[in-house]
Design a protein around this motif. Structure first.
Motif, mmCIF file in Angstrom:
data_model
loop_
_atom_site.group_PDB
_atom_site.id
_atom_site.type_symbol
_atom_site.label_atom_id
_atom_site.label_comp_id
_atom_site.label_asym_id
_atom_site.label_seq_id
_atom_site.Cartn_x
_atom_site.Cartn_y
_atom_site.Cartn_z
ATOM 1 N N ASN A 84 9.323 2.271 -2.713
ATOM 2 C CA ASN A 84 9.111 1.890 -4.113
ATOM 3 C C ASN A 84 10.028 0.762 -4.564
ATOM 4 O OD1 ASN A 84 11.100 4.144 -3.903
ATOM 5 N ND2 ASN A 84 11.333 3.841 -6.094
ATOM 6 N N PRO A 88 5.592 -4.856 -1.433
ATOM 7 C CA PRO A 88 4.729 -4.630 -0.266
ATOM 8 C C PRO A 88 4.236 -5.921 0.373
ATOM 9 C CG PRO A 88 4.117 -3.160 -2.061
ATOM 10 C CD PRO A 88 5.101 -4.140 -2.621
ATOM 11 N N PRO A 108 1.359 -3.589 1.942
ATOM 12 C CA PRO A 108 0.388 -3.135 0.944
ATOM 13 C C PRO A 108 -0.453 -1.980 1.494
ATOM 14 C CG PRO A 108 0.312 -5.526 1.238
ATOM 15 C CD PRO A 108 1.138 -4.986 2.348
ATOM 16 N N LEU A 109 -0.825 -1.054 0.626
ATOM 17 C CA LEU A 109 -1.659 0.068 1.028
ATOM 18 C C LEU A 109 -3.077 -0.422 1.313
ATOM 19 C CD1 LEU A 109 -1.981 3.183 1.301
ATOM 20 C CD2 LEU A 109 -2.717 3.168 -1.108
ATOM 21 N N ALA A 133 2.748 3.671 -2.855
ATOM 22 C CA ALA A 133 1.817 3.045 -3.805
ATOM 23 C C ALA A 133 1.679 3.961 -5.005
ATOM 24 C CB ALA A 133 0.455 2.808 -3.151
ATOM 25 N N VAL A 137 -2.877 2.450 -7.947
ATOM 26 C CA VAL A 137 -3.243 1.634 -6.783
ATOM 27 C C VAL A 137 -4.061 2.465 -5.801
ATOM 28 C CG1 VAL A 137 -2.336 0.411 -4.777
ATOM 29 C CG2 VAL A 137 -1.295 0.050 -7.016
#
Length: 392
Positions: A84, A88, A108-109, A133, A137
């Motif tokens: 967090n 990302p 990134p997810l 995420a 998101v």
């Protein structure tokens, strides 16, 4: 398979206006030495690589140096996810190019959750990388309107993994969040809440039951090494102490051995920092006594609590002449033992002397006895003031 699990490096961290990069370089160099000695099959870093989304240049250079040493000199693969604190997109830049070098980064997810397959003498071990995420998101990426918090977000992501996994193989999750079972978890002040509800004491947790059936779940976010509701679900904790709420924590990395049939053994390996973070307490004179600090590391990061009565002149500068890395200081306020109300204590004040009135005031405000020594000092001061008043 032998994996070394760490998290929460927070490279570029500033604690009480003190840059921690030099301490981080020291501890990460020792981590590299431990990797060389232990020779794990993979290093897992479960998020919060950097302390903020746009890290300073020296933080980026330090990470580049550490990863290069591990990958190029030791030849140990690295699995890394965004936490967090990380950006990302920045952390994941060039990740597809780096896979050929053994560096697996999930920034990134993605809806197709990244799967890394590593093999040992017993066959494959599947690592599923779930970067941090927010629920919003996750709801958008997975097009799932049922996602409303971190728990339902994780439930949806694990469901997608289970649709494709082979439950007979050894499967590992790497993720970053607030996972718990029935027991309370040890938290610290340096952990940034994942959402507003957590910041105000909410219950936005992820249920550990989502990870049932996995051989191991490597967690990041909490800075104290601990299990989270199951021996197979663990926080490795941070490598360094980043707040004085962590002074009692024993920092370590986690060595997890996953056997042929998923049997698991855990060992925590300590790393000694360049400077510890400690609390010390005493009078100013006592803390400056060489006999008090002779057998301690005066270079440690310190929070000092002074127990002196009365006014102190420049206590911080005097203390820093001995302890150069004091980060904070406070004065202990003793609890007052009030045996009678202020109203009853004030009865008959017109018939009391100035010394008696000051004695009552002192005892009421400090909860301490007004000793004869103090009475002599105040009586002399009163006498001097009254003499000066008569001469005017």
């Amino acid at each position: 398979m032998k994996l070394m699990h760490t998290s929460d490096w927070h490279i570029g961290k500033i604690v009480n206006q003190r840059h921690m990069t030099f301490d981080q370089e020291y501890i990460l160099d020792n981590l590299v030495k431990m990797l060389e000695a232990e020779r794990p099959d993979v290093l897992v870093v479960a998020g919060d690589i950097y302390d903020r989304g746009i890290p300073p240049v020296e933080a980026v250079e330090l990470l580049d140096k550490v990863l290069s040493n591990i990958l190029l000199q030791l030849g140990i693969p690295i699995i890394m996810i965004a936490g967090n604190h990380d950006s990302p997109d920045r952390l994941g830049f060039g990740s597809r190019l780096l896979r050929d070098k053994g560096l697996y980064i999930s920034g990134p997810l993605l809806k197709d959750i990244q799967k890394v397959v590593l093999c040992d003498e017993y066959g494959p071990v599947n690592f599923y990388l779930i970067p941090y995420a927010s629920p919003a998101v996750v709801r958008e990426v997975f097009a799932c309107n049922e996602v409303c918090d971190h728990d339902t977000a994780m439930k949806e992501m694990i469901r997608c993994i289970r649709e494709k996994w082979n439950a007979e193989e050894r499967n590992v999750v790497v993720t970053h969040g607030f996972i718990r079972g029935m027991e309370e978890l040890e938290q610290s002040e340096s952990e940034k809440p994942l959402s507003i509800t957590l910041a105000v004491g909410g219950t936005d947790f992820v249920d550990v039951k989502h990870f049932d059936g996995f051989a191991y779940t490597a967690l990041g976010h909490l800075h104290g090494p601990q299990q989270a509701g199951s021996p197979r679900v663990r926080y490795a904790g941070s490598l360094l102490k980043y707040s004085f709420s962590e002074t009692k924590q024993e920092k370590s990395v986690t060595l997890a051995q996953i056997g042929k049939d998923g049997e698991l053994s855990i060992e925590c390996k300590s790393l000694l920092p360049l400077r510890n973070m400690r609390r010390i307490k005493g009078t100013l004179k006592g803390l400056l006594d060489p006999e008090v600090y002779a057998n301690t590391n005066i270079e440690d990061y310190l929070h000092v609590t002074l127990t002196d009565e009365g006014e102190l002149i420049e206590p911080m500068s005097k203390l820093r002449a001995v302890y150069p890395n004091i980060l904070s200081l406070d004065i202990e306020i003793k609890e007052r033992q009030v045996t009678e109300s202020k109203t009853s204590a004030g009865q008959g004040y017109k018939h009391k002397s100035k010394l008696d009135l000051f004695s009552d005031f002192y005892t009421d405000m400090t909860g301490q006895m007004f000793t004869e020594e103090k009475a002599l000092i105040v009586a002399k001061t009163i006498s001097t003031l009254e003499t000066d008043e008569r001469e005017l």
